[in-house]
Structures are given as C-alpha cells and as structure tokens.
Scaffold this motif. Structure first.
Motif, mmCIF file in Angstrom:
data_model
loop_
_atom_site.group_PDB
_atom_site.id
_atom_site.type_symbol
_atom_site.label_atom_id
_atom_site.label_comp_id
_atom_site.label_asym_id
_atom_site.label_seq_id
_atom_site.Cartn_x
_atom_site.Cartn_y
_atom_site.Cartn_z
ATOM 1 N N GLY A 15 21.734 2.229 29.430
ATOM 2 C CA GLY A 15 20.464 1.690 28.958
ATOM 3 C C GLY A 15 19.272 2.457 29.501
ATOM 4 N N ILE A 16 19.335 2.810 30.780
ATOM 5 C CA ILE A 16 18.234 3.561 31.385
ATOM 6 C C ILE A 16 18.186 4.987 30.843
ATOM 7 C CG2 ILE A 16 17.384 4.500 33.575
ATOM 8 C CD1 ILE A 16 18.460 1.927 34.904
ATOM 9 N N ALA A 17 19.358 5.592 30.632
ATOM 10 C CA ALA A 17 19.397 6.942 30.059
ATOM 11 C C ALA A 17 18.804 6.953 28.654
ATOM 12 C CB ALA A 17 20.838 7.452 30.027
ATOM 13 N N GLU A 18 19.079 5.904 27.881
ATOM 14 C CA GLU A 18 18.519 5.800 26.531
ATOM 15 C C GLU A 18 16.994 5.691 26.594
ATOM 16 O OE1 GLU A 18 18.637 2.638 22.812
ATOM 17 O OE2 GLU A 18 20.374 2.788 24.146
ATOM 18 N N LEU A 19 16.499 4.919 27.554
ATOM 19 C CA LEU A 19 15.054 4.794 27.742
ATOM 20 C C LEU A 19 14.428 6.152 28.054
ATOM 21 C CD1 LEU A 19 12.564 2.764 28.267
ATOM 22 C CD2 LEU A 19 13.185 3.023 30.671
ATOM 23 N N CYS A 20 15.071 6.898 28.947
ATOM 24 C CA CYS A 20 14.546 8.220 29.332
ATOM 25 C C CYS A 20 14.537 9.171 28.142
ATOM 26 C CB CYS A 20 15.369 8.796 30.473
ATOM 27 S SG CYS A 20 15.155 7.933 32.059
ATOM 28 N N ARG A 21 15.592 9.170 27.342
ATOM 29 C CA ARG A 21 15.648 10.062 26.165
ATOM 30 C C ARG A 21 14.561 9.691 25.154
ATOM 31 N NH1 ARG A 21 21.234 9.195 26.692
ATOM 32 N NH2 ARG A 21 21.166 7.648 25.019
ATOM 33 N N ARG A 22 14.405 8.393 24.922
ATOM 34 C CA ARG A 22 13.462 7.933 23.912
ATOM 35 C C ARG A 22 12.019 8.307 24.253
ATOM 36 N NH1 ARG A 22 13.468 4.083 19.865
ATOM 37 N NH2 ARG A 22 15.645 3.587 20.346
ATOM 38 N N HIS A 23 11.702 8.291 25.559
ATOM 39 C CA HIS A 23 10.320 8.505 25.965
ATOM 40 C C HIS A 23 10.112 9.823 26.716
ATOM 41 C CE1 HIS A 23 9.382 4.489 24.598
ATOM 42 N NE2 HIS A 23 10.351 3.997 25.343
ATOM 43 N N GLY A 24 11.112 10.705 26.664
ATOM 44 C CA GLY A 24 10.979 12.027 27.256
ATOM 45 C C GLY A 24 10.803 12.016 28.758
ATOM 46 N N LEU A 25 11.507 11.113 29.434
ATOM 47 C CA LEU A 25 11.401 10.998 30.891
ATOM 48 C C LEU A 25 12.523 11.783 31.552
ATOM 49 C CD1 LEU A 25 10.740 7.148 31.075
ATOM 50 C CD2 LEU A 25 9.048 8.984 31.020
ATOM 51 N N ALA A 26 12.229 12.392 32.695
ATOM 52 C CA ALA A 26 13.244 13.159 33.428
ATOM 53 C C ALA A 26 14.236 12.208 34.088
ATOM 54 C CB ALA A 26 12.571 14.035 34.481
ATOM 55 N N PRO A 27 15.556 12.432 33.937
ATOM 56 C CA PRO A 27 16.559 11.584 34.598
ATOM 57 C C PRO A 27 16.377 11.537 36.109
ATOM 58 C CG PRO A 27 17.576 12.998 32.948
ATOM 59 C CD PRO A 27 16.173 13.466 33.091
ATOM 60 N N SER A 28 15.795 12.579 36.676
ATOM 61 C CA SER A 28 15.614 12.603 38.134
ATOM 62 C C SER A 28 14.700 11.481 38.601
ATOM 63 C CB SER A 28 15.026 13.951 38.561
ATOM 64 O OG SER A 28 13.773 14.190 37.921
ATOM 65 N N ALA A 29 13.813 10.994 37.714
ATOM 66 C CA ALA A 29 12.917 9.900 38.095
ATOM 67 C C ALA A 29 13.709 8.636 38.414
ATOM 68 C CB ALA A 29 11.920 9.632 36.971
ATOM 69 N N THR A 30 14.797 8.409 37.685
ATOM 70 C CA THR A 30 15.648 7.242 37.944
ATOM 71 C C THR A 30 16.257 7.324 39.336
ATOM 72 O OG1 THR A 30 16.178 6.968 35.606
ATOM 73 C CG2 THR A 30 17.708 5.998 37.204
ATOM 74 N N HIS A 31 16.811 8.470 39.669
ATOM 75 C CA HIS A 31 17.495 8.616 40.954
ATOM 76 C C HIS A 31 16.518 8.618 42.122
ATOM 77 C CE1 HIS A 31 21.473 9.209 39.210
ATOM 78 N NE2 HIS A 31 20.878 9.908 38.263
ATOM 79 N N ALA A 32 15.254 8.940 41.863
ATOM 80 C CA ALA A 32 14.248 8.861 42.918
ATOM 81 C C ALA A 32 13.892 7.414 43.235
ATOM 82 C CB ALA A 32 13.000 9.633 42.505
ATOM 83 N N LEU A 33 13.969 6.543 42.208
ATOM 84 C CA LEU A 33 13.606 5.143 42.411
ATOM 85 C C LEU A 33 14.753 4.307 42.977
ATOM 86 C CD1 LEU A 33 11.472 4.309 39.244
ATOM 87 C CD2 LEU A 33 10.734 4.170 41.627
ATOM 88 N N LEU A 34 15.994 4.701 42.739
ATOM 89 C CA LEU A 34 17.144 3.903 43.189
ATOM 90 C C LEU A 34 17.085 3.568 44.679
ATOM 91 C CD1 LEU A 34 20.076 5.514 41.157
ATOM 92 C CD2 LEU A 34 19.199 3.185 40.919
ATOM 93 N N PRO A 35 16.931 4.551 45.580
ATOM 94 C CA PRO A 35 16.901 4.193 47.003
ATOM 95 C C PRO A 35 15.681 3.362 47.383
ATOM 96 C CG PRO A 35 16.401 6.532 46.698
ATOM 97 C CD PRO A 35 16.872 6.014 45.384
ATOM 98 N N ARG A 36 14.560 3.554 46.707
ATOM 99 C CA ARG A 36 13.363 2.767 47.025
ATOM 100 C C ARG A 36 13.567 1.302 46.676
ATOM 101 N NH1 ARG A 36 8.070 5.787 44.813
ATOM 102 N NH2 ARG A 36 7.091 4.113 46.032
ATOM 103 N N LEU A 37 14.465 1.025 45.726
ATOM 104 C CA LEU A 37 14.759 -0.349 45.330
ATOM 105 C C LEU A 37 16.070 -0.841 45.934
ATOM 106 C CD1 LEU A 37 13.659 -0.104 41.615
ATOM 107 C CD2 LEU A 37 12.689 -1.634 43.313
#
Length: 478
Positions: free
Chosen positions: A351-373
């Motif tokens: 679901g998150i990967a689909e969001l990133c593809r749809r809005h042109g977001l870098a997948p690395s942004a997801t992995h940067a937020l994981l430890p912060r949460l």
C-alpha cells in the motif's frame, strides 16, 4: 472455573514474537496485561481465543477447567465462544456489523446466545446502552457513531454475552475520563460477579481502577508482575517506571510559533447530527505552524468539526474557506480508527509503495520514517489485521507524513498508543510542524494533552448551547 497458562509462547515466520509467559486467571480477580503497543499483549489474548493471525502459532499449555484448549480443533475452540469465553476486540470496526443499528447488535446477543424474547432483549439492551451514555445512539449505524461510541457499543455487546471469561483488548481507548471510569467500573463489576476478567491495556489509570493482578510486557517478554496498585505505586523495572511517568500531564508544553498563512478557516459554523446540535456560531482558523486542539468528551462533535473544516462533511450553515495554494493533497486526515483507512487484503508495504509510485515519492522516504515511528521494516509484509492497533496507527501517520500536508487533521491520533509511544508520536508531529510549517489540528478527549500541545484549544461540551469564542484567548470554551 480457572484458566492456567503455562510457558505460552508465540512464533511467526521470523522467530519468537512472545517469549514463554505463565499466569493464572481466576474468578473475581482481574488480570491486567500492561505495556506498549506491539509488546505482545494482544497476541496472548488471541492465542487464548484461538484467533492468531495466519502464519503465527502458539506453543505451551492453555488449561481451561482442566482441559488444554490449545490442543482442541478449531471447531471445538469456536464452540467455547460466547457462553464460555467472550472477547472485546481492540478495533470497534472489527467488532460491529456495519449494516446493523447499534441496539440491534446488542439485542441479538441476548436473543441468540441466551434465547431471550425480543422484548426482554430490547429492555436489557436499553439499560446497557443507557449505563454507557448511549441512550440516544440506539438506532444509529456504526458509521454514524464516533470511535468512542462504537467502542462502547462493542463493550455492551460483549457484556451481554455473560461469558464465564471475558477478554477486553484496549476497552477504553478513545474514551474521555468520565466514560473510561464508567467502563472500568462495569468491567470490575464483571469480575466481582464471579467472572474471569483479562484486560489488555496501556492505560495506567484504567489498571489502577481495575485492581487485581498485573503483568507488564515489553518486546514480547514479561518484565514485571504483581498486585495492583502496588506495582504502579512502586514499580521495580525501569520500563514500568517510564510508563507510569509518561502521562501527558507530565509533558513539557510545546513551544509556540508565529502562525503563517491561513490554511483553513470556518465562520459561523453550525452542525446538527441525529437531531442534536453539536455546535452553532463557531469560528475557527488554522494557519501554517499553528497547533489547534479540539477537546471534549466522546460523541460531542469533535471529529465532525474537523471534517467540516476539511470539507469531508458540509456544515448546516456557515462558511468554510480553504487555501487554494495547499493543493489537492494539502489537507490530510489521520483517522481515529486506522483499520478503516487501509485496504484489508493488501500488505502495508504494498500500500505504501503504491502511494509512492502514484505521487512520485522516493521509497527511501519510507525507510527514513520507519525508525522515527519505532516501526520494524518486517511489518511491511503484513496485512492491516496482522499488526497491533498502535502499530497500524503509526503506519497511518507514516503514510500521511510522506505527503507533507499543509494541514494535518489528527483525529484521536494517539488514543491507541501507550504513554511512551504517544509521547514519541506527538513529538514527531511537533517536528513536522517545526520543519515544514504544517498546520496541525488535533482532536482529543485528553484535556492535559490538548493544553500541552496547542496554542488554541476549542472545548466542545456534550450538548452544546450556542458557542461564542473569545478570539483573544488561547483557550476557547462555551
């Protein structure tokens, strides 16, 4: 009747999720499993009920009245549900039928389980709903109820089962202090009536109200156990000490920033729901770097007011203006019930990967937020129903933050989180406000949290007269 759990552990594809735990549950004395989200509390309850998510398995012994029910076939385990063992699940969305009115969902328990006549079932249901402050909600469907109201309907239905053992998973999340106390008293009464009561919670106050015995869990392990309230008054383990000390009233107040451009504003707002006036003549404005809290008891219209400001619900009268520069994705909502915001059959990662593809977001942004949460990357391979409610809420926040909204409407965003994780998630929201100038609209039933984080607090009463706001004050009340 007794329940004895011996060396119960839960395993998944990645290894041990819950390390061996042993405890006993007896009539008349509540047992509270206390700890942060994702610590394994709910998995223990699911193992007892026989409803572990696919791919997980339990080992050890679960002895109910001398019989090891862990060895029973699935059909035999299900035969215990209702009359012998009842469970109030963590998410009201998972407990309620969306096509049935609130009263009907409680009535059918008396009719089908206890074979009562329709008139007796209706009378008992009316009394239960009234005790929980739901007298006016009997004919509403779940989508017409707030999260706290849905939770109370589910509690009423579970209570109606009258099972010899009641398992309540986070029974007071989303409830204000008064309703939490009412729900706690009702659960305590179940134990005093001679039933076995197992309560899973991160609510330290609820644990004190219930009394009995407590087990504190962290990262799938039991770290401390003992009698209540002694365990909380003099905790021995470092984690328990931090848990007790992390209540919102102990937080430092958030720094105030000079608001920037207005993102959304309402003038003269009026809204009725179910024949009841929620608010009238209300003015509200949220600007960049601004933090506004909407506080008040469950069912008073907090979520409705936020939805009106975002354009998800129309006001009966009044004007709402939203900044055109914010763009179509600039106003985002973090839902109170995270399960309702995810596709049930899609993994979180997909679901998150689909969001990133749809809005042109870098997948690395997801992995940067994981430890912060405080989210493990391994959870990305699970579906929404295969993680805890607190973990799912943090994934909701991750998905929302990826879009860097101009206005974030956080609807009871931390009500499912333990005090430590709640503080960490709120700190991340503060950093979002500071780094990106995001406008933050917070709905909460926790007055202490509202006053610590917000520059403006709008307090809604349960039944509102006309609301007049003093725009020179930082705290607005009726």
């Amino acid at each position: 009747m007794s329940l004895i759990v011996e060396h119960l552990r839960i395993l998944g594809p990645d290894g041990v999720l819950v390390h061996p735990a042993s405890f006993a549950l007896r009539p008349g004395e509540p047992l509270v499993l206390l700890g942060e989200t994702g610590s394994g509390k709910s998995l223990l309850a699911q193992a007892i009920m026989g409803v572990l998510p696919p791919g997980l398995r339990a080992e050890g012994r679960i002895v109910l009245d001398g019989q090891d029910i862990l060895k029973l076939a699935a059909r035999e385990r299900r035969a215990l549900w209702g009359r012998d063992v009842a469970m109030l699940p963590q998410e009201p969305w998972a407990a309620l039928d969306p096509s049935m009115r609130a009263a009907a969902q409680v009535e059918e328990v008396d009719r089908l389980v206890h074979r009562q006549t329709p008139s007796v079932a209706a009378s008992r249901t009316a009394a239960r709903l009234s005790r929980l402050g739901l007298g006016g909600a009997a004919r509403r469907f779940p989508f017409q109820l707030s999260g706290g109201m849905s939770q109370r309907v589910a509690l009423a239905a579970t209570q109606a089962a009258g099972a010899r053992m009641l398992i309540a998973d986070e029974p007071t999340k989303g409830l204000d202090a008064a309703l939490r106390d009412t729900a706690g008293a009702l659960l305590r009464a179940e134990a005093e009536a001679g039933r076995m009561l197992l309560v899973i919670t991160h609510d330290v106050t609820l644990a004190r109200l219930l009394g009995g015995q407590a087990i504190v869990m962290l990262a799938g392990q039991v770290v401390e156990s003992g009698a209540l309230p002694t365990l909380l008054d003099a905790p021995r383990h470092d984690y328990t000490q931090k848990l007790v000390a992390a209540e919102p009233e102990r937080w430092a107040a958030w720094p105030r920033r000079q608001p920037g451009r207005t993102v959304a504003a309402g003038q003269g707002l009026r809204k009725q729901l179910g024949g009841r006036e929620l608010f009238d003549g209300l003015d509200l404005e949220v600007a960049e770097s601004d933090v506004v809290a909407i506080a008040g008891p469950s069912g008073c219209g907090k979520t409705t007011l936020g939805d009106v400001l975002l354009g998800m619900t129309l006001p009966d009268s009044g004007i709402v203006r939203r900044a055109e520069w914010a763009g179509p994705l600039g106003l985002q909502k973090l839902y109170q019930d995270p399960l309702a915001a995810f596709a049930p059959h899609q993994t979180l990662g997909a679901g998150i990967a689909e969001l990133c593809r749809r809005h042109g977001l870098a997948p690395s942004a997801t992995h940067a937020l994981l430890p912060r949460l405080r989210l493990d990357a391994g959870l990305l391979h699970r579906r929404p129903t295969e993680v805890s409610g607190g973990e799912l809420q943090r994934f909701s926040l991750l998905r929302t933050l990826l879009l860097r909204p101009a206005l974030l409407f956080a609807d009871e965003a931390t009500s499912r989180l333990d005090p430590l994780t709640q503080a960490e998630v709120m700190q991340l929201l503060l950093e979002t406000v500071q780094e990106y100038g995001t406008a933050l609209l917070v709905v909460t039933h926790d007055a202490a949290l509202a006053n610590k984080v917000a520059g403006q607090v709008v307090t809604l009463p349960p039944r509102n007269p006309r609301i007049r706001l003093d725009k020179t004050a930082s705290v607005f009340r009726v």
